[in-house]
Design a protein around this motif. Structure first.
Motif, PDB file in Angstrom:
ATOM      1  N   ALA A   1     -16.867  44.160 -24.546  1.00 10.22           N
ATOM      2  CA  ALA A   1     -17.107  43.432 -25.806  1.00 10.22           C
ATOM      3  C   ALA A   1     -18.596  43.463 -26.174  1.00 10.22           C
ATOM      4  O   ALA A   1     -18.955  43.662 -27.342  1.00 10.22           O
ATOM      5  CB  ALA A   1     -16.619  41.998 -25.665  1.00 10.22           C
ATOM      6  N   SER A   2     -19.461  43.279 -25.183  1.00 10.30           N
ATOM      7  CA  SER A   2     -20.896  43.312 -25.452  1.00 10.30           C
ATOM      8  C   SER A   2     -21.326  44.728 -25.843  1.00 10.30           C
ATOM      9  O   SER A   2     -22.074  44.926 -26.815  1.00 10.30           O
ATOM     10  CB  SER A   2     -21.649  42.840 -24.199  1.00 10.30           C
ATOM     11  OG  SER A   2     -23.028  42.945 -24.378  1.00 10.30           O
ATOM     12  N   ALA A   3     -20.806  45.717 -25.106  1.00  9.26           N
ATOM     13  CA  ALA A   3     -21.181  47.119 -25.380  1.00  9.26           C
ATOM     14  C   ALA A   3     -20.731  47.550 -26.772  1.00  9.26           C
ATOM     15  O   ALA A   3     -21.416  48.349 -27.435  1.00  9.26           O
ATOM     16  CB  ALA A   3     -20.580  48.031 -24.312  1.00  9.26           C
ATOM     17  N   ALA A   4     -19.598  47.032 -27.229  1.00  5.87           N
ATOM     18  CA  ALA A   4     -19.098  47.397 -28.565  1.00  5.87           C
ATOM     19  C   ALA A   4     -20.065  46.909 -29.638  1.00  5.87           C
ATOM     20  O   ALA A   4     -20.345  47.619 -30.615  1.00  5.87           O
ATOM     21  CB  ALA A   4     -17.707  46.798 -28.784  1.00  5.87           C
ATOM     22  N   VAL A   5     -20.621  45.709 -29.450  1.00  6.18           N
ATOM     23  CA  VAL A   5     -21.593  45.180 -30.419  1.00  6.18           C
ATOM     24  C   VAL A   5     -22.877  46.003 -30.375  1.00  6.18           C
ATOM     25  O   VAL A   5     -23.448  46.350 -31.417  1.00  6.18           O
ATOM     26  CB  VAL A   5     -21.880  43.683 -30.132  1.00  6.18           C
ATOM     27  CG1 VAL A   5     -22.988  43.170 -31.041  1.00  6.18           C
ATOM     28  CG2 VAL A   5     -20.614  42.849 -30.296  1.00  6.18           C
ATOM     29  N   LEU A   6     -23.306  46.377 -29.165  1.00  7.31           N
ATOM     30  CA  LEU A   6     -24.538  47.167 -29.038  1.00  7.31           C
ATOM     31  C   LEU A   6     -24.365  48.567 -29.641  1.00  7.31           C
ATOM     32  O   LEU A   6     -25.282  49.085 -30.287  1.00  7.31           O
ATOM     33  CB  LEU A   6     -24.959  47.286 -27.572  1.00  7.31           C
ATOM     34  CG  LEU A   6     -25.207  45.969 -26.828  1.00  7.31           C
ATOM     35  CD1 LEU A   6     -25.704  46.245 -25.418  1.00  7.31           C
ATOM     36  CD2 LEU A   6     -26.198  45.078 -27.581  1.00  7.31           C
TER      37      LEU A   6
END
Ligand code: NAD
Length: 408
Positions: free
Chosen positions: A375-380
């Motif tokens: 989820a964090s990587a998708a935002v980044l």
């Protein structure tokens, strides 16, 4: 006490990479029984891997591992190892995590899980297919003030969340001749401050407020060249005078505007998130401000054990109260009996170790897991695309993450 200890099952711990995080994970396992005496396992530090001989020696002599090796596969093959801490530079995360999964070892993996959203998703898919449990090093979630803010928001004490302001400002590369560690190379790290500090911040706001749905971002690099540092020597805080220079290949600064999904407190929460690794002034100013229609919350990691709170809109004495973290907020009471005696950074990792172990034992599922890393990587990834194309990007929600969810 003897009875308490003999009732515990041994939990064999393997460590990959004996750098800063390798030490912190090891200390966290070593502290688990004294902080959480009811936890039904006793960690046993079995074997650590690092190609640097001095770090193998440190693992045995200082951290208390029974064995050390240059080859991480020896850690994964060891039948006495039940769980593995993966604390290597980012470029090794996917390779080592996939190998841990293939050997059926639950893993505690440092952030960013992969160098990219695709690598992170690959680890998540393999872990799910093999039924292997994971915990990701999103330690700032475990600060008692942050757990308190999450609870206040879930109870509606801040009303409808309207906007969030987060900054993760560090100075570890503020020196123009600060070391060119693996963190500055695309092949070794992936992105720069996005993966390093912004990933923490994105996880924090998703954990406390809810999923980010839309992003626009820009990035910049302050110092384009730095003196080269040898892998396994020193830390990324080192300053190197003279010596050959190398190119900085990723960003020092990232700024983002975000829009959150409707978490049940209103559909219009927005935010600004910024991160930098090369500012002069902030040391580790990791600040989260959350504003709602009934109150607001401000926290800064440099003053981890306190928060500014207001939950009143009327009256003559409007404004913030300085509230100290205290027993009853998160895990504070497991470390200190009363407010004012502070917890520290290492303690956040002890909490993380507890959550990791409890998940493995099937006792609780409070840990950050590989889906949170996705989820964090998708935002980044959306931020990188936005910065490259000067556009807004949408982000799809990720199943299985532990972000704050819509109220039932
Ligand atoms: N959660 C947090 O707050 C936090 C803080 C710092 C770092 N991190 C993350 O932790 C990870 C490690 O960072 P660090 O600061 O501890 O790094 P570090 O540079 O201090 O240590 C890295 C270690 O990896 C070793 N290594 C290199 N190649 C290896 C190999 N093939 N096999 C095994 N070990 C190898 C090096 O010799 C070195 O000892 C990174 O992913 C970083 O993003 C997280």
């Amino acid at each position: 006490m003897a009875t308490l200890m003999t009732q515990k099952h041994s939990l064999g711990v393997g460590l990959v990479s004996v750098g800063w995080m390798g030490k912190v994970h090891s200390r966290a396992f070593a502290d688990l029984n004294s902080v959480y005496p009811d936890l039904p396992v006793k960690p046993r530090l079995v074997i650590a891997a690092d190609p640097e001989p001095s770090r193998q020696e440190f693992a045995i002599e200082a951290l208390g591992y029974e064995q050390a090796t240059a080859d991480y596969l020896e850690v994964l093959r060891n039948p006495d190892v039940d769980v593995v801490s993966i604390c290597s530079p980012n470029f090794l995360h996917k390779e080592i995590a996939l190998a841990a999964i293939a050997h059926g070892k639950h893993f505690w993996l440092e952030k960013p899980a992969g160098r990219s959203a695709a690598e992170t998703a690959e680890i998540a898919a393999a872990a799910a297919a093999a039924g292997v449990k994971s915990t990701i090093g999103f330690n700032y979630r475990n600060a008692p003030a942050i757990e308190h803010a999450k609870k206040l928001i879930a109870e509606g004490a801040l009303g409808r969340i309207t906007n969030v302001r987060g900054i993760f400002f560090a100075d570890y590369s503020s020196e123009p001749n600060g070391a060119l560690s693996w963190r500055f190379k695309r092949e070794l790290a992936g992105s720069g401050v996005l993966g390093d500090l912004m990933g923490h911040l994105v996880d924090l706001v998703q954990y406390v407020v809810g999923d980010i749905a839309e992003v626009t971002a820009l990035t910049s690099t302050t110092h384009k060249q730095r003196p080269i540092q040898q892998m396994g020597k020193g830390t990324h805080f080192d300053v190197i005078e003279g010596g050959p220079m190398g190119e900085v290949e990723n960003e020092d600064y990232a700024g983002m505007l975000v829009r959150f999904t409707d978490t049940g407190y209103g559909s219009d929460a927005v935010g600004t998130l910024e991160a930098s690794r090369s500012l002069v002034g902030p040391r580790a100013r990791y600040e989260l401000e959350i504003y709602g229609t009934e109150g607001s919350f401000i926290w800064d990691f440099e003053r981890m054990n306190e928060m500014q709170l207001t939950t009143a809109r009327r009256g003559q004495e409007l404004g913030y109260r300085r509230v100290m973290a205290s027993p009853g907020m998160g895990d504070f009471g497991s470390f200190q009996p009363g407010a004012g005696t502070s917890m520290g950074y290492d303690d956040l990792k002890v909490v993380e170790a507890r959550k990791f172990v409890e998940d493995i034992l099937g006792l609780a599922h409070l840990n950050s897991n590989i889906n949170d890393a996705v989820a964090s990587a998708a935002v980044l990834a959306a931020a990188e695309e936005s910065a490259a194309t000067k556009s807004w990007q949408t982000v799809a929600p990720v199943a299985g993450s532990t972000s704050a969810k819509r109220k039932a």
